[in-house]
Design a protein around this motif. Structure first.
Motif, short mmCIF file in Angstrom:
data_model
loop_
_atom_site.label_atom_id
_atom_site.label_comp_id
_atom_site.label_asym_id
_atom_site.label_seq_id
_atom_site.Cartn_x
_atom_site.Cartn_y
_atom_site.Cartn_z
N VAL A 109 0.84 -1.20 0.00
CA VAL A 109 0.00 0.00 0.00
C VAL A 109 0.87 1.25 0.00
O VAL A 109 0.61 2.21 -0.75
CB VAL A 109 -0.96 -0.01 1.20
CG1 VAL A 109 -1.72 1.31 1.30
CG2 VAL A 109 -1.94 -1.18 1.09
N ARG A 110 1.90 1.28 0.84
CA ARG A 110 2.79 2.46 0.89
C ARG A 110 3.49 2.70 -0.44
O ARG A 110 3.61 3.84 -0.90
CB ARG A 110 3.80 2.29 2.01
CG ARG A 110 3.21 2.45 3.41
CD ARG A 110 4.28 2.61 4.46
NE ARG A 110 5.05 1.39 4.65
CZ ARG A 110 4.71 0.42 5.49
NH1 ARG A 110 3.59 0.51 6.20
NH2 ARG A 110 5.47 -0.64 5.63
N ASP A 111 3.94 1.62 -1.09
CA ASP A 111 4.60 1.76 -2.39
C ASP A 111 3.64 2.30 -3.44
O ASP A 111 4.00 3.16 -4.26
CB ASP A 111 5.16 0.42 -2.85
CG ASP A 111 6.33 -0.06 -1.99
OD1 ASP A 111 6.87 0.75 -1.21
OD2 ASP A 111 6.69 -1.25 -2.10
N ALA A 112 2.41 1.79 -3.43
CA ALA A 112 1.41 2.26 -4.39
C ALA A 112 1.10 3.74 -4.16
O ALA A 112 0.98 4.52 -5.12
CB ALA A 112 0.14 1.42 -4.29
N GLY A 123 -8.46 1.94 2.13
CA GLY A 123 -9.38 0.83 2.33
C GLY A 123 -10.02 0.87 3.72
O GLY A 123 -10.57 1.90 4.14
N ILE A 124 -9.88 -0.21 4.46
CA ILE A 124 -10.52 -0.33 5.76
C ILE A 124 -9.74 0.39 6.87
O ILE A 124 -10.29 0.63 7.97
CB ILE A 124 -10.71 -1.82 6.13
CG1 ILE A 124 -11.70 -2.00 7.29
CG2 ILE A 124 -9.36 -2.47 6.47
CD1 ILE A 124 -13.11 -1.58 6.97
N LEU A 145 -19.58 -2.03 7.11
CA LEU A 145 -20.72 -1.88 6.20
C LEU A 145 -20.30 -1.16 4.92
O LEU A 145 -20.81 -1.48 3.84
CB LEU A 145 -21.84 -1.12 6.89
CG LEU A 145 -22.58 -1.90 7.99
CD1 LEU A 145 -23.48 -0.96 8.78
CD2 LEU A 145 -23.40 -3.04 7.39
N ARG A 146 -19.40 -0.23 5.02
CA ARG A 146 -18.99 0.54 3.84
C ARG A 146 -17.99 -0.22 2.98
O ARG A 146 -18.07 -0.20 1.75
CB ARG A 146 -18.38 1.88 4.25
CG ARG A 146 -18.00 2.74 3.06
CD ARG A 146 -17.24 4.00 3.44
NE ARG A 146 -17.01 4.82 2.26
CZ ARG A 146 -16.05 4.58 1.36
NH1 ARG A 146 -15.25 3.55 1.51
NH2 ARG A 146 -15.91 5.38 0.31
N ARG A 197 -13.88 -2.24 -1.91
CA ARG A 197 -13.51 -1.02 -1.20
C ARG A 197 -12.52 -1.28 -0.08
O ARG A 197 -12.17 -0.37 0.66
CB ARG A 197 -14.77 -0.35 -0.63
CG ARG A 197 -15.77 0.07 -1.69
CD ARG A 197 -17.02 0.68 -1.04
NE ARG A 197 -18.01 1.08 -2.03
CZ ARG A 197 -19.18 1.62 -1.73
NH1 ARG A 197 -19.52 1.81 -0.44
NH2 ARG A 197 -20.04 1.96 -2.67
N SER A 198 -12.09 -2.52 0.06
CA SER A 198 -11.12 -2.87 1.10
C SER A 198 -9.76 -3.14 0.46
O SER A 198 -8.81 -2.36 0.63
CB SER A 198 -11.60 -4.08 1.89
OG SER A 198 -10.67 -4.43 2.88
N VAL A 199 -9.64 -4.25 -0.27
CA VAL A 199 -8.45 -4.48 -1.10
C VAL A 199 -8.78 -3.87 -2.46
O VAL A 199 -9.39 -4.51 -3.32
CB VAL A 199 -8.13 -5.98 -1.21
CG1 VAL A 199 -6.87 -6.20 -2.04
CG2 VAL A 199 -7.92 -6.58 0.19
N LEU A 200 -8.42 -2.63 -2.64
CA LEU A 200 -8.88 -1.87 -3.80
C LEU A 200 -8.41 -2.51 -5.11
O LEU A 200 -7.33 -3.12 -5.16
CB LEU A 200 -8.37 -0.43 -3.70
CG LEU A 200 -8.85 0.33 -2.46
CD1 LEU A 200 -8.24 1.72 -2.42
CD2 LEU A 200 -10.36 0.41 -2.40
N PRO A 201 -9.22 -2.39 -6.17
CA PRO A 201 -8.85 -3.03 -7.44
C PRO A 201 -7.45 -2.66 -7.93
O PRO A 201 -6.75 -3.53 -8.47
CB PRO A 201 -9.94 -2.52 -8.40
CG PRO A 201 -11.13 -2.29 -7.52
CD PRO A 201 -10.57 -1.78 -6.23
N ALA A 202 -7.03 -1.42 -7.74
CA ALA A 202 -5.68 -1.05 -8.17
C ALA A 202 -4.62 -1.85 -7.42
O ALA A 202 -3.57 -2.20 -7.99
CB ALA A 202 -5.47 0.45 -7.95
#
Length: 259
Positions: A109-112, A123-124, A145-146, A197-202
């Motif tokens: 995540v940090r690299d992205a 994400g979460i 929920l989101r 919305r948690s492990v985002l598609p990107a």
């Protein structure tokens, strides 16, 4: 073998397992140690213990299996393939963390984020609450929920949120140790969830680039397709899986169910 992600348990697959059974598979969902469910609910949690828990179940089955990891369960699924490359027919990542050896999800995540300033990869994470020692986190219901169940039936979503448990950080911040000689020879399928919305598609696509070689399937669904769209998931995944491991196809052995 069905391996759940963080804050969850074997219950996360309950809506899907009847459909797998109807397709001819024998689903085995495990409760990972330290995750609040089953006989090892309060045991220490880390990748070695997670892996051993699944290996023990496979030993009890006594024949080759397909291993599926949902979300963070993908890390354990990879390590099981490394441990048992001759007994794992394939690994399936269901919006799963398919990480290269030595890289944690937090580092991914940090690299992205460093490569795409201004984009939100959290994400979460903004919905997590920690205990005083920061050894465990829990997901706020509004965040679940989101980010987890936004596209699920409302009643089923509420039930799932109510089953979430505190997650040990030692069982979340993990790194695989994988080799080309063992893990590298196991076939892989990646089910990409385009409304996650948690492990985002990107991030799902980034993991596929960093760990090339997995067959890609795409569902227009959120983070838990096994609850939101179990019939659609079955219709997409099972034919691809049966082509990948044809010796385990229902049509090749109609009288025998498959683990």
């Amino acid at each position: 073998m069905l391996i759940h992600g963080a804050w969850q348990g074997a219950w996360a697959f309950a809506a899907w397992t009847p459909l797998l059974a109807a397709r001819g598979w024998v689903p085995h969902a495990v409760d990972l140690p330290g995750n609040g469910w089953g006989a090892t609910a309060d045991a220490p949690a880390d990748l070695a213990r997670y892996t051993q828990q699944v290996v023990d179940v496979i030993d009890g089955i006594g024949e080759p299996v397909v291993v599926l990891g949902h979300s963070g369960g993908g890390i354990t699924a990879s390590q099981v393939a490394e441990a048992l490359p001759d007994r794992v027919l394939a690994v399936v990542y269901l919006a799963g963390m398919m990480l290269p050896s030595g890289l944690s999800y937090g580092e991914l995540v940090r690299d992205a984020a460093a490569e795409a300033p201004g984009e939100d990869f959290a994400g979460i994470t903004p919905y997590l609450e920690w205990n005083a020692s920061r050894s465990h986190s829990r997901v706020r219901p509004d965040g679940a929920l989101r980010c987890f169940v936004h596209d699920c039936d409302a009643a089923a979503a509420r039930d799932a949120v109510g089953l979430l448990r505190p997650q040990p950080e030692t069982g979340r911040d993990m790194r695989n140790h994988l080799s080309a000689e063992r893990f590298g020879r196991v076939p892989r399928l990646y089910v990409e969830c385009s409304d996650d919305r948690s492990v985002l598609p990107a991030l799902q696509r980034r993991m596929q680039r960093l760990s090339p070689g997995a067959q890609r399937l795409v569902l227009d669904v959120g983070h838990v397709p096994q609850l939101a769209q179990p019939a659609l998931l079955t219709a997409l995944l099972c034919p691809a899986l049966e082509m990948l491991v044809p010796s385990r196809s229902p049509s090749s052995s109609p009288s025998q169910e498959m683990p």
